[in-house]
Design a protein around this motif. Structure first.
Motif, mmCIF file in Angstrom:
data_model
loop_
_atom_site.group_PDB
_atom_site.id
_atom_site.type_symbol
_atom_site.label_atom_id
_atom_site.label_comp_id
_atom_site.label_asym_id
_atom_site.label_seq_id
_atom_site.Cartn_x
_atom_site.Cartn_y
_atom_site.Cartn_z
ATOM 1 N N ALA A 27 0.804 -1.407 -0.229
ATOM 2 C CA ALA A 27 -0.022 0.006 0.257
ATOM 3 C C ALA A 27 1.007 0.910 0.201
ATOM 4 C CB ALA A 27 -0.953 0.031 1.063
ATOM 5 N N ALA A 28 0.327 2.392 -0.029
ATOM 6 C CA ALA A 28 1.368 3.643 0.144
ATOM 7 C C ALA A 28 0.393 4.420 0.893
ATOM 8 C CB ALA A 28 1.515 4.063 -1.482
ATOM 9 N N VAL A 29 1.081 5.480 1.682
ATOM 10 C CA VAL A 29 0.769 6.602 2.279
ATOM 11 C C VAL A 29 0.908 7.932 2.029
ATOM 12 C CG1 VAL A 29 -0.161 4.818 4.231
ATOM 13 C CG2 VAL A 29 2.107 6.220 4.334
ATOM 14 N N GLN A 30 0.471 8.798 2.086
ATOM 15 C CA GLN A 30 0.758 10.520 2.515
ATOM 16 C C GLN A 30 1.460 10.742 3.567
ATOM 17 O OE1 GLN A 30 -0.832 13.169 -0.811
ATOM 18 N NE2 GLN A 30 1.433 13.591 -1.484
ATOM 19 N N TYR A 31 1.738 11.673 4.039
ATOM 20 C CA TYR A 31 2.026 12.014 5.362
ATOM 21 C C TYR A 31 1.385 13.531 5.188
ATOM 22 C CZ TYR A 31 3.861 7.596 6.949
ATOM 23 O OH TYR A 31 4.219 6.101 7.582
ATOM 24 N N PRO A 51 13.071 6.203 -0.043
ATOM 25 C CA PRO A 51 12.085 5.587 -1.033
ATOM 26 C C PRO A 51 11.119 6.274 -1.078
ATOM 27 C CG PRO A 51 12.458 3.447 -0.698
ATOM 28 C CD PRO A 51 12.732 4.394 1.017
ATOM 29 N N ASP A 52 10.021 7.210 -2.250
ATOM 30 C CA ASP A 52 8.928 7.579 -2.323
ATOM 31 C C ASP A 52 9.064 8.277 -3.095
ATOM 32 O OD1 ASP A 52 10.651 10.984 -1.301
ATOM 33 O OD2 ASP A 52 9.287 10.119 -2.956
ATOM 34 N N PHE A 53 6.779 8.257 -3.549
ATOM 35 C CA PHE A 53 6.734 8.375 -4.874
ATOM 36 C C PHE A 53 6.255 9.589 -4.830
ATOM 37 C CE2 PHE A 53 7.821 3.872 -4.621
ATOM 38 C CZ PHE A 53 8.091 2.914 -5.834
ATOM 39 N N LYS A 54 6.491 10.983 -5.476
ATOM 40 C CA LYS A 54 5.680 12.125 -5.249
ATOM 41 C C LYS A 54 5.014 12.368 -3.646
ATOM 42 C CE LYS A 54 2.541 14.288 -8.293
ATOM 43 N NZ LYS A 54 1.546 14.970 -9.648
ATOM 44 N N GLY A 55 5.771 12.187 -2.595
ATOM 45 C CA GLY A 55 5.273 12.279 -1.131
ATOM 46 C C GLY A 55 4.269 11.135 -1.200
ATOM 47 N N PHE A 56 4.387 10.309 -2.059
ATOM 48 C CA PHE A 56 3.928 8.892 -1.672
ATOM 49 C C PHE A 56 4.838 7.357 -0.435
ATOM 50 C CE2 PHE A 56 0.162 10.252 -3.861
ATOM 51 C CZ PHE A 56 -0.810 9.321 -2.810
ATOM 52 N N PRO A 97 -2.635 5.146 -7.283
ATOM 53 C CA PRO A 97 -3.231 6.230 -7.418
ATOM 54 C C PRO A 97 -2.637 8.272 -6.942
ATOM 55 C CG PRO A 97 -4.333 4.826 -6.913
ATOM 56 C CD PRO A 97 -3.069 4.017 -6.756
ATOM 57 N N THR A 98 -2.668 9.525 -8.000
ATOM 58 C CA THR A 98 -2.171 9.776 -6.707
ATOM 59 C C THR A 98 -3.775 10.810 -5.662
ATOM 60 O OG1 THR A 98 -2.485 11.605 -8.769
ATOM 61 C CG2 THR A 98 -0.426 10.401 -8.042
ATOM 62 N N GLY A 99 -5.191 10.280 -6.306
ATOM 63 C CA GLY A 99 -6.331 11.301 -5.889
ATOM 64 C C GLY A 99 -6.660 12.128 -7.117
ATOM 65 N N VAL A 166 1.452 6.837 -9.503
ATOM 66 C CA VAL A 166 3.171 7.572 -10.176
ATOM 67 C C VAL A 166 3.892 5.990 -9.647
ATOM 68 C CG1 VAL A 166 2.145 7.733 -7.140
ATOM 69 C CG2 VAL A 166 4.676 8.856 -8.985
ATOM 70 N N THR A 167 4.836 5.682 -10.194
ATOM 71 C CA THR A 167 5.606 5.253 -10.166
ATOM 72 C C THR A 167 6.813 5.612 -10.716
ATOM 73 O OG1 THR A 167 5.755 2.459 -10.670
ATOM 74 C CG2 THR A 167 5.009 4.702 -12.802
ATOM 75 N N ALA A 168 7.513 4.843 -10.089
ATOM 76 C CA ALA A 168 9.571 5.052 -10.480
ATOM 77 C C ALA A 168 9.620 4.433 -12.129
ATOM 78 C CB ALA A 168 9.862 3.729 -9.807
#
Length: 691
Positions: A27-31, A51-56, A97-99, A166-168
């Motif tokens: 899963a992915a989280v954005q703080y 490591p993060d993906f555009k803040g995730f 999914p970035t939303g 978003v992905t690498a």
């Protein structure tokens, strides 16, 4: 909704339907900003941020990732928590999914209606991209981004609705495979250094046996193509038998296609050979030849010139007119793209007229009319027992074949090689002060029954030169699958390296010993690709980056006077080698193609020599109907809109857009179902209906 349905989704993305699956381990989280500041204060100067993906930030759990995600969402410093998705078949690439979503409305939707729909789904407008086009973001009142996209796409007012992921990024660099014994294959790349022998423990061939650059430039060709060749290409190897369980030949289990015993007309291509006294043995020759052409990359780093190519193994243990014809006919009717044959008669003699005429057919009619290039070993018994040079004969002397002589690891001619005016080019193998080729081999087991699989650094002769050239030809067809045999001959002649003493070559650039020179795979694939992209070359272009392959519409024969004609009425129609579905497929026709109707046999039309199509899907044209003005197909757009891209993949940038009902010319079609409709303009065939 069931869990199975919730874990999978299908929607249109970039003009193409894609299937995505929810990850059950990630899963992915954005703080929140406060959490990020706190984390930055804790990190030392030498510690790397996570490591993060555009803040995730990716989080994982071996079990119940949904519960872990719910727990994270409940924490005050987590701003967003989302599942991770994967495109079907690409499970190692996370899509988060970035939303955000991109939405385009149909031209008839008024602005008030557009805003009402967005508001009803709780979507917030981030950017007005243009009339009826928006970038939006989900809110707590919205479904998740994937559900939003699916619901919007089902709305008749919406033309486009795509979630942002978003992905690498993936590096497009191509790394040439390597292994412990890769450098022993000096014929691919010769560094002028000592190399180990694979079958003699703790032994080396000294650097004095090598000359830097005395190789076929195979590894350089791989780097240029960005691949090890096209896996759809088939190299037919005609020899005395093969160890089909050898890792080099077996590959992934799907490498061997259409095996055939030309003498017994069955699928037994084993390496067992019978002797006159009733005993039998194992012949390794065919196994080694096949591996030189297209051996699969194995853990030790051993591979053929075209490791990705398929192998069509054809056993020919007796030379008779009927058996030889059976072998080459099988290759032609079962879709061979290249033929390699390192056999010959024990004494100098010509081919019979019957065989010679049939080989001419293979070279001109095979591969959908483009012709099959046939590579023949020149022979190794020079000088003969009477110490008089023996001229090239039998297969290698055929004017439509490619006669391959031998050069060695020092860029010298191998003195055993037959030579003469038939020599077309030479290819690196063993000989004189040079060393042998590292490749697959096999032998009879100590029990007298089993086949022992192995490797050798001692293979050679023109038997090795011919399959090496055949494998390189497969790399050329990777760069440009539309090459005619004449194109291949022209490219190989122009791309060779002139080796040997001064004065070796005549005014035409030809040598009886070296042909037109030593084969150069890099220059050959470069010229093949150039020929495919140049106007007026006489062949169709359409190669794709990274060694992709493009297939053009099969040519339709011009009828002779009085020949009946028919048009294909089904979306596609298989062409078979005989008048029954039991025969092998040798081609495919598309709706609207016009063909000659030569004779009706058991409900199948014979449309050309060795080509039959089911009559129920061919409409006979009236005798007075004129032939089509052009062979180009046409297609109508069936979706509300269709992206036009600069190449045959969604990885290429969008250059235009088509609307529902537009009709375009279909100039050629890729193996993945993309149509070229203009210069650097491609559309996905799933949204085109042939007209």
């Amino acid at each position: 909704m069931t869990k199975k349905k919730a874990d999978k989704a299908t929607f249109t993305y970039g003009g193409v339907k894609i299937n995505v699956t929810k990850s059950d381990t990630e899963a992915a989280v954005q703080y929140t900003e406060a959490h990020e500041r706190k984390g930055a204060e804790k990190r030392t100067a030498v510690a790397a941020p996570p490591p993060d993906f555009k803040g995730f930030e990716l989080v994982s759990s071996k079990r119940d990732i949904g519960k872990k995600l719910d727990d994270l969402r409940a924490q005050p410093d987590v701003a967003v928590g989302t599942h991770v998705w994967h495109v079907e078949g690409e499970e190692d690439t996370p899509l988060i999914p970035t939303g955000n979503l991109y939405i385009e409305f149909e031209a008839g939707a008024d602005e008030l209606t557009q805003h009402e729909l967005l508001e009803s789904m709780g979507l917030s407008i981030k950017e007005i991209v243009g009339p009826g086009a928006y970038r939006v973001s989900v809110t707590p009142l919205s479904p998740n981004p994937i559900k939003c996209a699916i619901q919007l796409q089902e709305n008749e007012l919406v033309a486009v609705a795509e979630p942002e992921f978003v992905t690498a990024p993936a590096s497009r660099d191509f790394a040439v495979p390597a292994g412990r014994f890769t450098n022993t294959q000096w014929h691919h790349e010769n560094n002028g250094q000592a190399i180990p022998a694979i079958d003699v423990p703790n032994s080396l061939y000294a650097a004095s046996h090598f000359r830097r650059g005395a190789d076929a430039k195979v590894r350089e060709a791989w780097r240029y193509l960005g691949s090890l060749g096209d896996s759809n290409l088939k190299i037919a190897v005609i020899d005395t038998g093969f160890a089909t369980d050898h890792p080099q030949l077996r590959g992934d289990g799907y490498k061997i296609r259409s095996p055939f015993n030309a003498v017994n007309r069955n699928t037994d291509v084993s390496p067992y050979v019978s002797y006159g006294n009733g005993t039998f043995g194992v012949a390794s020759h065919g196994t080694s030849c096949a591996a030189v052409a297209a051996g699969a990359w194995d853990a030790q780093g051993i591979m053929g010139a075209a490791p990705n190519a398929k192998l069509m193994l054809i056993k020919l243990e007796i030379l008779s007119d009927s058996a030889i014809k059976n072998a080459f006919e099988h290759a032609m009717l079962n879709g061979a793209d290249v033929i390699s044959c390192s056999l010959g008669y024990p004494q100098a003699m010509p081919l019979s007229t019957y065989v010679s005429n049939f080989l001419r057919r293979v070279a001109r009619e095979g591969r959908g009319g483009r012709g099959i290039p046939m590579f023949f070993a020149a022979g190794n018994a020079n000088p003969a027992t009477n110490y008089m040079p023996r001229a090239v004969s039998d297969f290698a002397a055929h004017p439509d074949g490619f006669c391959i002589t031998a050069s060695n690891s020092l860029d010298q001619r191998s003195s055993y090689s037959f030579y003469g005016p038939n020599a077309f080019l030479c290819a690196p193998t063993n000989g004189d002060s040079g060393v042998g080729i590292t490749t697959a081999t096999c032998d009879l087991g100590t029990d007298g029954r089993s086949v022992v699989l192995g490797y050798t650094s001692g293979f050679g002769g023109t038997s090795s030169s011919a399959p090496l050239a055949a494998g390189i030809c497969a790399l050329m067809l990777t760069a440009n699958p539309n090459l005619m045999v004449a194109d291949i001959r022209n490219i190989l002649q122009k791309s060779t390296d002139k080796i040997g003493p001064a004065g070796t070559y005549d005014s035409r650039g030809h040598s009886d010993f070296y042909g037109y020179g030593r084969i150069n795979a890099l220059r050959a694939v470069q010229l093949a690709r150039t020929l495919g992209s140049s106007a007026g070359s006489g062949t169709s272009g359409g190669t794709t980056g990274g060694g992709g392959t493009v297939v053009t519409t099969p040519p339709v024969s011009t009828p002779t006077s009085g020949t009946r004609r028919g048009r294909v009425t089904s979306t596609f129609l298989n062409v078979r080698s005989g008048p029954s579905t039991a025969y092998a497929k040798v081609g495919r026709l598309n709706q609207g193609d016009v063909v000659n109707l030569l004779e009706n046999v058991s409900g199948f039309w014979r449309i050309a020599t060795g080509q039959y199509a089911y009559a129920a899907y061919i409409q006979e044209l009236a005798a007075a109907a004129p032939p089509p003005v052009a062979l180009t197909r046409r297609g109508k757009v069936t979706s509300n809109f269709l992206n036009v891209r600069s190449g045959p993949s969604t990885a290429f940038p969008r250059v235009d857009r088509l609307n529902l009902g537009e009709v375009v010319e279909l100039l050629e079609t890729s193996r993945d179902g993309w149509h070229r409709i203009g210069a650097n303009k491609w559309v996905h065939g799933g949204y085109i209906q042939a007209v």
